[in-house]
Write an enzyme that holds these catalytic residues in place. Structure first.
Site, PDB file in Angstrom:
ATOM      1  N   ASP A   1       0.873  -1.117  -0.011  1.00  0.00           N
ATOM      2  CA  ASP A   1      -0.043  -0.129  -0.011  1.00  0.00           C
ATOM      3  C   ASP A   1       0.722   1.253   0.056  1.00  0.00           C
ATOM      4  O   ASP A   1       1.899   1.498   1.022  1.00  0.00           O
ATOM      5  CB  ASP A   1      -0.960  -0.115   1.065  1.00  0.00           C
ATOM      6  CG  ASP A   1      -2.041   0.865   1.228  1.00  0.00           C
ATOM      7  OD1 ASP A   1      -1.826   2.080   0.464  1.00  0.00           O
ATOM      8  OD2 ASP A   1      -3.155   0.776   1.645  1.00  0.00           O
TER       9      ASP A   1
ATOM     10  N   ARG B   1      -0.189   4.480  -0.409  1.00  0.00           N
ATOM     11  CA  ARG B   1      -1.241   5.510   0.106  1.00  0.00           C
ATOM     12  C   ARG B   1      -0.657   6.304   1.167  1.00  0.00           C
ATOM     13  O   ARG B   1       0.080   5.921   2.052  1.00  0.00           O
ATOM     14  CB  ARG B   1      -2.512   5.309   0.384  1.00  0.00           C
ATOM     15  CG  ARG B   1      -3.169   4.782  -1.061  1.00  0.00           C
ATOM     16  CD  ARG B   1      -4.735   4.357  -0.636  1.00  0.00           C
ATOM     17  NE  ARG B   1      -4.788   3.019   0.179  1.00  0.00           N
ATOM     18  CZ  ARG B   1      -5.863   2.332   0.608  1.00  0.00           C
ATOM     19  NH1 ARG B   1      -7.060   2.690   0.111  1.00  0.00           N
ATOM     20  NH2 ARG B   1      -5.772   1.164   1.453  1.00  0.00           N
TER      21      ARG B   1
END
Length: 357
Positions: free
Chosen positions: A289, A291
């Site tokens: 991930d 983000r």
């Protein structure tokens, strides 16, 4: 006002240059280096870089693991580009699209001597430009004043810092779930993509607000893709807010868990070859991930909220909100969107990414 661009402005220029295939100049204590994106490098530009010095292909440790290349620098590997290697060879090493049909791309000569910092900065730049995290880096002694020049010490700090967000405008938008809808637009100072807030009703700022941090998903939110649960989660969150009469939905432009739509489609292609969502990201050279949930916390605080009832199945979002000074008084599950085509995907998120499903 000074006409000299700041490091943030230079990085925005560098991202645009890299996406168009133009090299940038990286300045460090060891000297100067040219850096270009592996996925859009042309034969002419590779030839010009070779004339300056021996090129090196910098890839992440995740990609190196797939290629069985030694990552002596921990988080990255520096692969010497053979003198006879073409841009096609570089692209095939950088992009896992044909790994299954042509798995033997080595043996590779991976470097241990010299500083990896320019290569580390180059990969960070590629990620921020939503390109494959693979960069061709070659030493140079020329200033190349016509190219964007980046001081990597300043760049490292700027790339990892949260860019300040400025409110641009807000306007009333009646929605099917609530006529009392309002959309706020926030723009980062670093020239990145804007982020949006959908405010339902007029939530009190001194109480925990029902909140959803939703990362943009073109395929799920717009096309109704059955490969994920994003679209149903978006609609369910808005519906619950409409029923409650108030809520905040943060729509963050971090497509594909922060890797961009093009790389997300590359990951989908790898999933068609049998890899799960985490394995696909790793083969591309990304982490599970990518983000930055700090963006959501910053926007909430700018809107005046200190605590939330967070609609999520992802404990990482809860932890990041808390770490950024936004209290999470309750995690509100959002278990919707399961279908036969995304069951494996959701199981992988639960087993490998800790989602509570």
């Amino acid at each position: 006002m000074s006409l000299i661009p700041t490091i943030v402005e230079l990085l925005a220029r560098a991202r645009a240059d890299l996406r168009m295939g133009l090299p940038v100049v990286l300045r460090s204590e060891e000297g100067l280096a040219l850096a270009a994106s592996a996925e859009v490098l042309t034969p002419e530009r590779l030839g010009s870089m070779r004339a300056e010095g021996a090129p090196v292909l910098a890839i992440t440790a995740r990609r190196a693991e797939t290629l069985k290349a030694r990552a002596y620098d921990g988080d990255l590997a520096r692969i010497a580009v053979p003198g006879t290697a073409s841009v096609d060879w570089i692209a095939q090493v950088a992009d896992p699209a044909d790994d299954m049909t042509a798995p033997m791309k080595g043996p590779f000569e991976t470097l241990r001597a010299g500083s990896p910092e320019p290569h580390r900065a180059a990969i960070a730049l590629a990620k921020s430009a939503r390109l494959l995290p693979a960069m061709v880096v070659a030493p140079t002694t020329a200033e190349h004043r016509q190219l964007t020049r980046i001081n990597i010490d300043l760049a490292s700090e700027a790339l990892h810092a949260l860019s300040p967000l400025a409110p641009v405008v807000s306007g009333r938008v009646p929605l099917s779930v609530s006529e009392a809808g309002r959309v706020h637009v926030f723009r980062p100072d670093d020239g990145g993509e804007e982020h949006y807030v959908v405010e339902i009703g007029r939530p009190a700022r001194d109480k925990p607000v029902l909140t959803r941090l939703h990362s943009a998903c073109f395929t799920g939110d717009i096309l109704g893709s059955l490969k994920c649960d994003c679209g149903p989660q978006l609609q369910a969150a808005l519906q619950q807010m409409g029923t409650a009469g108030e809520g905040i939905l943060l729509y963050l432009n971090q497509e594909g868990r922060g890797i961009g739509l093009a790389n997300k489609m590359r990951a989908y292609s790898l999933q068609d070859q049998g890899f799960d969502t985490v394995e696909a990201n790793h083969r591309l050279g990304f982490e599970d991930d990518e983000r930055d949930f700090r963006i959501g916390a910053d926007i909430l605080k700018r809107l005046g909220f200190a605590s939330v009832r967070l609609m999520t199945n992802n404990p990482a979002k809860t932890a990041m909100m808390e770490a950024c000074g936004v209290g999470v008084v309750e995690r509100v599950p959002l278990k919707v969107g399961l279908n036969p085509l995304n069951e494996k995907y959701l199981n992988t998120k639960a087993k490998k990414s800790g989602h509570i499903l």
